[in-house]
Design an enzyme around this catalytic site. Sequence first.
Site, mmCIF file in Angstrom:
data_model
loop_
_atom_site.group_PDB
_atom_site.id
_atom_site.type_symbol
_atom_site.label_atom_id
_atom_site.label_comp_id
_atom_site.label_asym_id
_atom_site.label_seq_id
_atom_site.Cartn_x
_atom_site.Cartn_y
_atom_site.Cartn_z
ATOM 1 N N HIS A 253 24.042 -75.998 -16.812
ATOM 2 C CA HIS A 253 23.211 -76.796 -17.418
ATOM 3 C C HIS A 253 23.882 -77.090 -19.053
ATOM 4 O O HIS A 253 23.925 -78.112 -19.484
ATOM 5 C CB HIS A 253 21.861 -76.368 -17.545
ATOM 6 C CG HIS A 253 20.975 -76.520 -16.224
ATOM 7 N ND1 HIS A 253 21.137 -77.468 -15.298
ATOM 8 C CD2 HIS A 253 20.241 -75.567 -15.409
ATOM 9 C CE1 HIS A 253 20.531 -77.234 -14.144
ATOM 10 N NE2 HIS A 253 19.998 -75.947 -14.489
ATOM 11 N N LEU B 249 22.491 -97.731 -29.946
ATOM 12 C CA LEU B 249 22.291 -97.459 -28.624
ATOM 13 C C LEU B 249 20.762 -96.732 -28.516
ATOM 14 O O LEU B 249 20.448 -95.865 -29.272
ATOM 15 C CB LEU B 249 23.224 -96.177 -28.254
ATOM 16 C CG LEU B 249 22.952 -95.451 -27.039
ATOM 17 C CD1 LEU B 249 23.267 -96.581 -25.768
ATOM 18 C CD2 LEU B 249 23.939 -94.366 -26.767
ATOM 19 N N ASP C 299 23.791 -84.868 -11.780
ATOM 20 C CA ASP C 299 23.622 -83.752 -10.713
ATOM 21 C C ASP C 299 24.806 -82.877 -10.461
ATOM 22 O O ASP C 299 25.948 -83.462 -10.607
ATOM 23 C CB ASP C 299 23.658 -84.287 -9.289
ATOM 24 C CG ASP C 299 22.740 -83.512 -8.206
ATOM 25 O OD1 ASP C 299 22.279 -82.363 -8.749
ATOM 26 O OD2 ASP C 299 22.575 -83.887 -7.284
#
Length: 244
Positions: free
Chosen positions: A41, A135, A24
Site C-alpha cells: 500500500h 485538478l 488494485d
Amino acid sequence: MEYKELLQQIDKNKMPKHIAIIMDGNGRWAKKKIKNRLFGHRAGAKAVRQIIECGVELNLEYLTVYAFSSENWNRPAAEIKGLLNLLVEFMNKEIAEINSNNVCVKLVGGEEGLEQGYLDKINKTLSTTWNNTGLQFRIAFNYGGRQDILQAVKKIGVKIQSGEITPEDIDSSLLEANLYTVGMPDPDLLIRTSGELRISNFLIWQVAYAELWFTEKLWPDFTKSDMLDAIVDFQNRNRRYGAL
Ligand code: FPP
C-alpha cells in the site's frame, strides 16, 4: 514508448474530463517481494503521487481514486489501521506540493465506521486546498457504489416525507444531486489495474457510459506512461451513448 513521446500523442481537445481509477494489486505486489501488505500500500501511495502529477501536467479536470471501499472493513484490523494511517501520512507529506499545483483534494464516501476526530483531522489538512481551481482530485474513501445510491435514496425519501418534493420529482439529476459525487461529471474513463475485470462497487451509477481500460500491471507499478496509454486508447474509441 517514452512519457514525452506519449504526451505528444494526446489530443488536448479530446481529453476525458474525469478519470476514475481502481488501484488494485498492492497486496500481490508486496507478496512477490516477500513483504507485508502494508508495504504494498505504501508503494501504491507513491504511484498515487505520480498520477496526480500526470493529471496536473495534462490539465485534467477530475481524477478519482478508490482508496478504501466499504467492503475493505472486512480486512484484518491491522491492515485497516494501516490504510487509515497511510492516508493521513500521505496527505501530511504531500499537501504543500499538492496545494502549490492548484490541486483541490476532497474525500468522497460515507462517515460511518470512521471516528469523527479522524475525519476532522484529514479534512482540516485537505481544506487548505479547497479553493484551488486546478485538478479536482477525489479520494473515494469508505466508499461503496450501492451504499452511495442507498444514502441518496434515503435523503430523497426524507424530502418526500416532509412534503418538500413529490415522487414525480425524482429523476436522474435529483438522484445525482444527492449522491456523494454531487457536482462532479461522470467518469469518461475507468482504469483498473492488476488484471481483474470488475467494477467492484465503484461509482456504479456514475460509470454507466464510461470507457473501461484494464491493465495486468499491479498498482504500485503503474506509471504516468500507463496513464497516457489509457488516455490514447480512450481517444481512439467511438463513444455512442446508445445512439448510432
Ligand atoms: C487494492 O489492492 C488497494 C487498496 C485496497 C488500497 C489502495 C490504497 C492505496 C493505493 C494507498 C494510499 C492511497 C492514497 C490516496 C494515498 P489490494 O490490497 O486489494 O491488492 P491485492 O488484490 O493484490 O491483494
